[in-house]
Design an enzyme around this catalytic site. Structure first.
Site, PDB file in Angstrom:
ATOM      1  N   LYS A   1     -36.146  51.580  36.419  1.00  0.00           N
ATOM      2  CA  LYS A   1     -37.062  52.449  37.175  1.00  0.00           C
ATOM      3  C   LYS A   1     -36.405  53.000  38.426  1.00  0.00           C
TER       4      LYS A   1
ATOM      5  N   GLY B   1     -28.853  48.248  39.838  1.00  0.00           N
ATOM      6  CA  GLY B   1     -29.790  47.328  40.481  1.00  0.00           C
ATOM      7  C   GLY B   1     -29.538  47.153  41.961  1.00  0.00           C
TER       8      GLY B   1
ATOM      9  N   LYS C   1     -20.689  44.495  51.500  1.00  0.00           N
ATOM     10  CA  LYS C   1     -19.255  44.157  51.650  1.00  0.00           C
ATOM     11  C   LYS C   1     -18.444  45.344  52.151  1.00  0.00           C
TER      12      LYS C   1
ATOM     13  N   ALA D   1     -41.030  49.861  33.142  1.00  0.00           N
ATOM     14  CA  ALA D   1     -41.444  49.205  31.893  1.00  0.00           C
ATOM     15  C   ALA D   1     -42.625  48.274  32.137  1.00  0.00           C
TER      16      ALA D   1
ATOM     17  N   GLY E   1     -29.921  33.366  57.026  1.00  0.00           N
ATOM     18  CA  GLY E   1     -29.363  33.048  55.712  1.00  0.00           C
ATOM     19  C   GLY E   1     -28.103  33.868  55.516  1.00  0.00           C
ATOM     20  N   TYR E   2     -27.592  33.883  54.264  1.00  0.00           N
ATOM     21  CA  TYR E   2     -26.317  34.572  54.121  1.00  0.00           C
ATOM     22  C   TYR E   2     -26.435  36.089  54.281  1.00  0.00           C
TER      23      TYR E   2
ATOM     24  N   THR F   1     -34.651  39.297  57.231  1.00  0.00           N
ATOM     25  CA  THR F   1     -34.042  38.799  55.993  1.00  0.00           C
ATOM     26  C   THR F   1     -34.464  37.342  55.824  1.00  0.00           C
TER      27      THR F   1
ATOM     28  N   HIS G   1       4.847  29.136  47.982  1.00  0.00           N
ATOM     29  CA  HIS G   1       4.994  29.104  49.430  1.00  0.00           C
ATOM     30  C   HIS G   1       5.435  30.477  49.914  1.00  0.00           C
TER      31      HIS G   1
HETATM   32  C1  LIG Z   1     -27.986  42.730  51.134  1.00  0.00           C
HETATM   33  C2  LIG Z   1     -27.723  41.877  49.932  1.00  0.00           C
HETATM   34  C3  LIG Z   1     -26.461  41.364  49.730  1.00  0.00           C
HETATM   35  C4  LIG Z   1     -26.181  40.589  48.618  1.00  0.00           C
HETATM   36  N1  LIG Z   1     -24.917  40.088  48.448  1.00  0.00           N
HETATM   37  C5  LIG Z   1     -24.639  39.347  47.359  1.00  0.00           C
HETATM   38  C6  LIG Z   1     -23.332  38.846  47.129  1.00  0.00           C
HETATM   39  O1  LIG Z   1     -22.416  39.079  47.919  1.00  0.00           O
HETATM   40  N2  LIG Z   1     -23.097  38.113  46.023  1.00  0.00           N
HETATM   41  C7  LIG Z   1     -24.085  37.851  45.122  1.00  0.00           C
HETATM   42  O2  LIG Z   1     -23.818  37.175  44.142  1.00  0.00           O
HETATM   43  N3  LIG Z   1     -25.343  38.303  45.296  1.00  0.00           N
HETATM   44  C8  LIG Z   1     -25.639  39.042  46.391  1.00  0.00           C
HETATM   45  N4  LIG Z   1     -26.911  39.524  46.560  1.00  0.00           N
HETATM   46  C9  LIG Z   1     -27.933  39.156  45.568  1.00  0.00           C
HETATM   47  C10 LIG Z   1     -27.816  40.033  44.322  1.00  0.00           C
HETATM   48  O3  LIG Z   1     -27.957  41.375  44.687  1.00  0.00           O
HETATM   49  C11 LIG Z   1     -28.862  39.632  43.297  1.00  0.00           C
HETATM   50  O4  LIG Z   1     -28.761  38.266  43.006  1.00  0.00           O
HETATM   51  C12 LIG Z   1     -28.688  40.422  42.008  1.00  0.00           C
HETATM   52  O5  LIG Z   1     -28.788  41.791  42.257  1.00  0.00           O
HETATM   53  C13 LIG Z   1     -29.693  39.987  40.953  1.00  0.00           C
HETATM   54  O6  LIG Z   1     -29.457  40.721  39.794  1.00  0.00           O
HETATM   55  P1  LIG Z   1     -30.614  41.026  38.756  1.00  0.00           P
HETATM   56  O7  LIG Z   1     -29.936  41.684  37.623  1.00  0.00           O
HETATM   57  O8  LIG Z   1     -31.398  39.803  38.525  1.00  0.00           O
HETATM   58  O9  LIG Z   1     -31.593  42.039  39.497  1.00  0.00           O
HETATM   59  P2  LIG Z   1     -31.453  43.332  40.405  1.00  0.00           P
HETATM   60  O10 LIG Z   1     -30.071  43.593  40.837  1.00  0.00           O
HETATM   61  O11 LIG Z   1     -32.478  43.134  41.469  1.00  0.00           O
HETATM   62  O12 LIG Z   1     -31.861  44.483  39.441  1.00  0.00           O
HETATM   63  C14 LIG Z   1     -33.147  44.591  38.920  1.00  0.00           C
HETATM   64  C15 LIG Z   1     -33.380  46.010  38.452  1.00  0.00           C
HETATM   65  O13 LIG Z   1     -34.556  46.049  37.693  1.00  0.00           O
HETATM   66  C16 LIG Z   1     -35.255  47.239  37.972  1.00  0.00           C
HETATM   67  N5  LIG Z   1     -36.672  47.035  37.643  1.00  0.00           N
HETATM   68  C17 LIG Z   1     -37.543  46.162  38.211  1.00  0.00           C
HETATM   69  N6  LIG Z   1     -38.727  46.251  37.604  1.00  0.00           N
HETATM   70  C18 LIG Z   1     -38.599  47.168  36.628  1.00  0.00           C
HETATM   71  C19 LIG Z   1     -39.505  47.681  35.659  1.00  0.00           C
HETATM   72  N7  LIG Z   1     -40.771  47.261  35.545  1.00  0.00           N
HETATM   73  N8  LIG Z   1     -39.060  48.633  34.809  1.00  0.00           N
HETATM   74  C20 LIG Z   1     -37.780  49.103  34.896  1.00  0.00           C
HETATM   75  N9  LIG Z   1     -36.909  48.636  35.792  1.00  0.00           N
HETATM   76  C21 LIG Z   1     -37.316  47.680  36.654  1.00  0.00           C
HETATM   77  C22 LIG Z   1     -34.997  47.456  39.435  1.00  0.00           C
HETATM   78  O14 LIG Z   1     -35.178  48.805  39.785  1.00  0.00           O
HETATM   79  C23 LIG Z   1     -33.570  46.987  39.570  1.00  0.00           C
HETATM   80  O15 LIG Z   1     -32.686  48.069  39.445  1.00  0.00           O
HETATM   81  C24 LIG Z   1     -27.208  40.311  47.685  1.00  0.00           C
HETATM   82  C25 LIG Z   1     -28.486  40.839  47.873  1.00  0.00           C
HETATM   83  C26 LIG Z   1     -28.745  41.621  48.974  1.00  0.00           C
HETATM   84  C27 LIG Z   1     -30.110  42.178  49.152  1.00  0.00           C
HETATM   85  C1  LIG Z   2      14.352  36.311  54.422  1.00  0.00           C
HETATM   86  C2  LIG Z   2      13.975  35.244  53.432  1.00  0.00           C
HETATM   87  C3  LIG Z   2      12.673  35.182  52.971  1.00  0.00           C
HETATM   88  C4  LIG Z   2      12.299  34.198  52.075  1.00  0.00           C
HETATM   89  N1  LIG Z   2      10.987  34.164  51.644  1.00  0.00           N
HETATM   90  C5  LIG Z   2      10.610  33.201  50.785  1.00  0.00           C
HETATM   91  C6  LIG Z   2       9.259  33.121  50.348  1.00  0.00           C
HETATM   92  O1  LIG Z   2       8.387  33.916  50.730  1.00  0.00           O
HETATM   93  N2  LIG Z   2       8.919  32.140  49.475  1.00  0.00           N
HETATM   94  C7  LIG Z   2       9.850  31.244  49.031  1.00  0.00           C
HETATM   95  O2  LIG Z   2       9.485  30.369  48.257  1.00  0.00           O
HETATM   96  N3  LIG Z   2      11.125  31.287  49.429  1.00  0.00           N
HETATM   97  C8  LIG Z   2      11.530  32.240  50.288  1.00  0.00           C
HETATM   98  N4  LIG Z   2      12.835  32.281  50.698  1.00  0.00           N
HETATM   99  C9  LIG Z   2      13.782  31.290  50.139  1.00  0.00           C
HETATM  100  C10 LIG Z   2      13.625  29.952  50.831  1.00  0.00           C
HETATM  101  O3  LIG Z   2      13.829  30.130  52.209  1.00  0.00           O
HETATM  102  C11 LIG Z   2      14.579  28.942  50.236  1.00  0.00           C
HETATM  103  O4  LIG Z   2      14.380  28.849  48.859  1.00  0.00           O
HETATM  104  C12 LIG Z   2      14.338  27.572  50.852  1.00  0.00           C
HETATM  105  O5  LIG Z   2      14.524  27.606  52.234  1.00  0.00           O
HETATM  106  C13 LIG Z   2      15.270  26.527  50.227  1.00  0.00           C
HETATM  107  O6  LIG Z   2      15.024  25.299  50.795  1.00  0.00           O
HETATM  108  P1  LIG Z   2      16.122  24.180  50.901  1.00  0.00           P
HETATM  109  O7  LIG Z   2      15.415  22.990  51.445  1.00  0.00           O
HETATM  110  O8  LIG Z   2      16.815  24.067  49.636  1.00  0.00           O
HETATM  111  O9  LIG Z   2      17.198  24.712  51.946  1.00  0.00           O
HETATM  112  P2  LIG Z   2      17.181  25.435  53.336  1.00  0.00           P
HETATM  113  O10 LIG Z   2      15.839  25.879  53.733  1.00  0.00           O
HETATM  114  O11 LIG Z   2      18.242  26.446  53.232  1.00  0.00           O
HETATM  115  O12 LIG Z   2      17.577  24.309  54.335  1.00  0.00           O
HETATM  116  C14 LIG Z   2      18.839  23.709  54.306  1.00  0.00           C
HETATM  117  C15 LIG Z   2      19.111  23.054  55.617  1.00  0.00           C
HETATM  118  O13 LIG Z   2      20.242  22.226  55.491  1.00  0.00           O
HETATM  119  C16 LIG Z   2      21.019  22.318  56.648  1.00  0.00           C
HETATM  120  N5  LIG Z   2      22.407  21.935  56.316  1.00  0.00           N
HETATM  121  C17 LIG Z   2      23.278  22.585  55.497  1.00  0.00           C
HETATM  122  N6  LIG Z   2      24.424  21.904  55.416  1.00  0.00           N
HETATM  123  C18 LIG Z   2      24.316  20.805  56.192  1.00  0.00           C
HETATM  124  C19 LIG Z   2      25.164  19.730  56.518  1.00  0.00           C
HETATM  125  N7  LIG Z   2      26.360  19.631  55.994  1.00  0.00           N
HETATM  126  N8  LIG Z   2      24.713  18.797  57.364  1.00  0.00           N
HETATM  127  C20 LIG Z   2      23.476  18.880  57.900  1.00  0.00           C
HETATM  128  N9  LIG Z   2      22.629  19.865  57.629  1.00  0.00           N
HETATM  129  C21 LIG Z   2      23.034  20.826  56.775  1.00  0.00           C
HETATM  130  C22 LIG Z   2      20.884  23.747  57.073  1.00  0.00           C
HETATM  131  O14 LIG Z   2      21.127  23.898  58.455  1.00  0.00           O
HETATM  132  C23 LIG Z   2      19.442  24.030  56.724  1.00  0.00           C
HETATM  133  O15 LIG Z   2      18.565  23.804  57.821  1.00  0.00           O
HETATM  134  C24 LIG Z   2      13.245  33.245  51.615  1.00  0.00           C
HETATM  135  C25 LIG Z   2      14.552  33.306  52.084  1.00  0.00           C
HETATM  136  C26 LIG Z   2      14.928  34.284  52.979  1.00  0.00           C
HETATM  137  C27 LIG Z   2      16.316  34.310  53.475  1.00  0.00           C
END
Ligand SMILES: Cc1cc2nc3c(=O)[nH]c(=O)nc-3n(C[C@H](O)[C@H](O)[C@H](O)COP(=O)(O)OP(=O)(O)OC[C@H]3O[C@@H](n4cnc5c(N)ncnc54)[C@H](O)[C@@H]3O)c2cc1C
Ligand SMILES: Cc1cc2nc3c(=O)[nH]c(=O)nc-3n(C[C@H](O)[C@H](O)[C@H](O)COP(=O)(O)OP(=O)(O)OC[C@H]3O[C@@H](n4cnc5c(N)ncnc54)[C@H](O)[C@@H]3O)c2cc1C
Lengths: 65, 470, 470
Positions: B40, B45, B56, B119, B185-186, B272, B447
């Site tokens: 309707k 909905g 959102k 309906a 509420g939420y 609300t 990581h």
């Molecule tokens: C501001 C707000 C934020 C929300 N945020 C979230 C969220 O983040 N996450 C979440 O999970 N839920 C959220 N909700 C709740 C969510 O919107 C409802 O739980 C969900 O819409 C329910 O779905 P439904 O299908 O039961 O009914 P509805 O979505 O209410 O749909 C029912 C439909 O039936 C139609 N209808 C009713 N009577 C008749 C009829 N006699 N004949 C024909 N059509 C009819 C209506 O026009 C409507 O379109 C939020 C609700 C509000 C108000």
């Molecule tokens: C720019 C950049 C970004 C990265 N981003 C990511 C990421 O997002 N995610 C991810 O999973 N990995 C990332 N990596 C890889 C990650 O950093 C390495 O896989 C990880 O650090 C390996 O860990 P490790 O413990 O083997 O050695 P390392 O972290 O290299 O540590 C070895 C240590 O041993 C020491 N050491 C060496 N020889 C000796 C010695 N003889 N005596 C005493 N100490 C010693 C060194 O000084 C050092 O501190 C990145 C690497 C770089 C360079």
């Protein structure tokens, strides 16, 4: 409450295994799980079904006698 | 008004096109049923048009506005940040349109007939659909009722131009300079937070002891409260809203707190305080469908009502009023009609609040576990000890894992923090899969990512966290 | 130099305090071992000081800068956005300091002795630690080598003030007006992207056909390339960097592409062509540890080298050079020393690139599955059809799920999109848990969240997606 859980204590299984149990007409609550924390697996269901039909078969034979 | 003489036949008739109805319709069509959806209002909905999505969008825009002004500590300076709220609204509208347009195409693409009108049940196999200039009868083999819910109106706060419900608040044409939100509420917290981000002076009046008290822990609500206060919001708990006086330019809200009467002025007041199921005007009495005493429709595990070819899903049946619950039930109902063994069979429904920080919860929290008689362990790890959170400059929050003491089974999780809404997915899956804290701890998490917080919380449960001293 | 006469005894000696070493040390201490860590540089290793963390901090700051200027379509306008790069660096430094300080406290709190100096093996039960003014011998029952890796230097690009490795690029004191990046692996792409966000004119010279070709699909790299190009970057593939001429104010880099020699001028050139394991100067030959022909240390499933009381982990052993892999191995080695049955036993290691959009991958991709002879299905769902992504105004990307055809088992996933780094956690867990597409599809994912994209990709695998027409 907007967070809900379904039931407190119940059989543990993934959603798919639970669906399978329904399809196999098994009451999953009666199945013993072999996985961690007692999780029920697909093979637990198969096992259960086998044992189940086995015992029914036996019961039937018993009746026939 | 012309009444169509010949009823139109269909297999499955869905009433309402919200996240319950449209998902049910598509799944039913996928399973080979000839499907008709009656709507309707607007396709999508409440959720897509005046609920989840537009709220959102506003929150995101507010977030951008706020962040543009508050990145100085990271070395980023913006001289003058302004909001063009009509543009915000236009963008929000475009998001909604994309999604509702998408749903329309999906319905079409799945050969679902969409009928516009209201309906009303005639009997267990037919409804009448009325719109402005006509009425038409449809007969069906099965029906799915998905009529959703509407904002509750309280007598002392009749909706007007300045006394708004969520739909009104979402449609405001400019950023109000002040707003009073009744109900923490939420929905109230999210919308209040969005306006606070835009610079509105927000006052939240909450009747109970705490905002977000339904489902979220005090510790989580406390983080949101602090953030709101930093944005200038005032939060009054145990406040009893009494009434409102409206002028041309604003409102004065009267409330009582600790036996004292107080007044607060604002441009608008947003009410609300809950939503009621749309079950009153659809002719349910014609078919004798059983209701609960709270006006909800009674259903079984397959979403079937007391009338065996009529199903009900979403906000009109028991459970949390959430879109994903409605959609889940929509699929079950459609599959049940197709003769599948599908049943409502989830262990946990996640709930998310798009506040700052975001809150997300799934399964049991500590208190609920205790109430259910489960010996549970709560294990917490803070965002502040995580490299990704630090590098995002966003460390407010924690992951709390609830595990069963006897075997480490994950039975719940609460997350407050940036991207909590993304992070909760892993834990929902862990619960459904029956995984233990060990399973999570031994799964390699990249990581530096926020997922490491979840892994560490699992290690806390095992007593061997690396990044925290026990 | 005074040589300590009396060796100091310890149970477990860890060389290097990166994410491999410090995690190993803490876990070993938790298991009751007396632990000494020797570090010649800074606590936290490459990752915390000049790797993962500072790079992500720069990327975040760049992101904020960029977003502050580009939110007009959402109605947010900023008049003049500027970067104070010394403040960016100071903030970046504070993030690093928090984490390295945290690791120091964790080591202390777990009673791990931290020794500053360079370790060199004397025999299988002792090392010598040298620092500026002294040397000291330590004896140990077990040792864990975690010396990490260093940037490879190519002869034609000797590191100077203007020819930088990643460490040099991370330490720049101002935003360069232009930079040439040699090597489009993840480090070059991330750092190039960060500078591009700050407005630097970036040129990436990549030798192979595609940037990010190690581990990421073409479709994913394409999204990153498009984003980089929108930020004014130029990406030249199949480019062979020949040499550099340096002046007081800049560099001229010569490269060859399609047989043609070209030149590009810039303030700096950043060389990121790989990292070599630090295995050359630690006296491994004294103990006869077996090496691979690529200069890596050979280890078994418990991270044990050919010398049975000496373990090796992290960048010096085979596998991806990633921090989380190093930490995972650190725990295994420590547990193995404690006599536990722990083994390297993961199904998948996630890899993340903090580009825009973020890329994340875990388990098999399509090509790898084919190569492994697995009949696999690739199921894709776009961010553009997701309500959360739309409401974030960030819809660039997709989730691709790789499942085994025969039973739907999830064997891999690739994600490109906002927060891909968060989203990959769920899929890592799904793979480790042996879950199927059905399991993911039937798990309720909150609305509106990015996790729904994962759920829909699973429904695509099952042939019943709701939000996409098949
Ligand atoms: C501001 C707000 C934020 C929300 N945020 C979230 C969220 O983040 N996450 C979440 O999970 N839920 C959220 N909700 C709740 C969510 O919107 C409802 O739980 C969900 O819409 C329910 O779905 P439904 O299908 O039961 O009914 P509805 O979505 O209410 O749909 C029912 C439909 O039936 C139609 N209808 C009713 N009577 C008749 C009829 N006699 N004949 C024909 N059509 C009819 C209506 O026009 C409507 O379109 C939020 C609700 C509000 C108000
Ligand atoms: C720019 C950049 C970004 C990265 N981003 C990511 C990421 O997002 N995610 C991810 O999973 N990995 C990332 N990596 C890889 C990650 O950093 C390495 O896989 C990880 O650090 C390996 O860990 P490790 O413990 O083997 O050695 P390392 O972290 O290299 O540590 C070895 C240590 O041993 C020491 N050491 C060496 N020889 C000796 C010695 N003889 N005596 C005493 N100490 C010693 C060194 O000084 C050092 O501190 C990145 C690497 C770089 C360079």
């Amino acid at each position: 409450h907007i967070t809900t859980k379904h039931q407190a204590v119940r059989a543990l299984a993934t959603p798919f295994v639970r669906q399978m149990a329904r399809e196999m007409k098994i009451d999953i609550e009666k199945v013993k799980g072999s996985g961690p924390a007692g999780r029920i697996t697909e093979s637990d269901l198969k096992q259960f079904k086998e044992n189940d039909s086995f015992s029914r078969e036996k019961a039937k034979q018993h009746d026939d006698k | 008004m012309v009444v169509g003489d010949f009823p139109i036949e269909t297999d499955t008739l869905v009433i309402g096109s919200g996240p319950g109805g449209y998902v049910a319709a598509i799944r039913a069509a996928q399973l080979g049923q000839k499907v008709t959806v009656v709507e309707k209002g607007t396709i999508g909905g409440v959720c897509l048009n005046v609920g989840c999505i537009p709220s959102k969008a506003l929150i995101s825009a507010g977030h951008r506005f706020h962040e543009a002004q508050h990145s100085e500590d990271m070395g980023i300076f913006a001289e003058k940040v302004t909001v063009d709220f009509s543009k915000v609204q236009a963008w929000k509208g475009s998001v909604v349109k994309k999604l509702t347009g998408g749903v329309s195409s999906l319905l079409k693409g799945n050969n679902v007939d969409v009928v516009t009108g209201e309906a009303y049940f005639v009997d267990e196999n037919s409804i009448r659909v009325m719109n402005d200039d006509s009425a038409q009868t449809y007969t069906f083999k099965n029906a799915i009722i998905a009529t959703g819910s509407s904002p509750i109106e309280i007598p002392s706060f009749k909706y007007t131009k300045r006394v708004l419900n969520s739909t009104g608040a979402l449609a405001l044409e400019e950023v109000p300079s002040s707003i009073v939100v009744i109900g923490g509420g939420y929905i109230g917290t999210e919308l209040g937070g969005a306006f606070a981000s835009f610079g509105t002076k927000v006052t939240i009046l909450e009747g109970t002891e705490e905002i977000l008290s339904a489902g979220f822990e005090k510790q989580m609500a406390a983080l949101v409260k602090r953030n709101l206060k930093n944005k200038g919001a005032e939060i009054v708990t145990k406040a009893n809203a009494k009434g409102v006086e409206e002028t041309d330019t604003g409102v004065t809200v009267t409330y009582e707190v600790k036996g004292e009467e107080k007044k607060v002025e604002a441009d608008y007041v947003l009410v609300t305080v809950g939503r009621r199921p749309n079950t009153a005007e659809i002719g349910l009495e014609q078919v004798g469908i059983k209701m609960t005493d709270r006006g909800l429709i009674e259903t079984d595990k397959q979403c079937r009502t007391s009338v065996k070819n009529i199903y009900a899903i979403g906000d009109i049946v028991s459970g949390p009023q959430l879109a994903h619950k409605a959609s889940y039930e929509g699929k079950i109902a459609a599959e049940a009609i197709a003769g599948h063994s599908s049943e409502i069979d989830y262990l946990a429904i996640p709930a998310v609040v798009f506040s700052e920080p975001e809150l997300a919860s799934v399964g049991y929290n500590e208190k609920e576990a205790k109430e259910a008689g489960i010996e549970a362990l709560a294990s917490k790890f803070p965002f502040a000890a995580n490299g990704r959170a630090l590098s995002l400059n966003n460390t407010d929050g924690f992951v709390k894992l609830i595990t069963r003491k006897e075997d480490g089974l994950v039975i719940g999780a609460q997350i407050a923090g940036p991207n909590a809404s993304d992070m909760i997915a892993e834990l929902g899956l862990a619960i459904e899969a029956g995984m233990t804290a060990e399973d999570i701890a031994m799964t390699i998490h990249a990581h530096p990512t926020l997922g490491e917080i979840t892994m560490e919380a699992a290690e806390v449960a095992l007593g061997t966290p690396i990044h925290i001293i026990k």
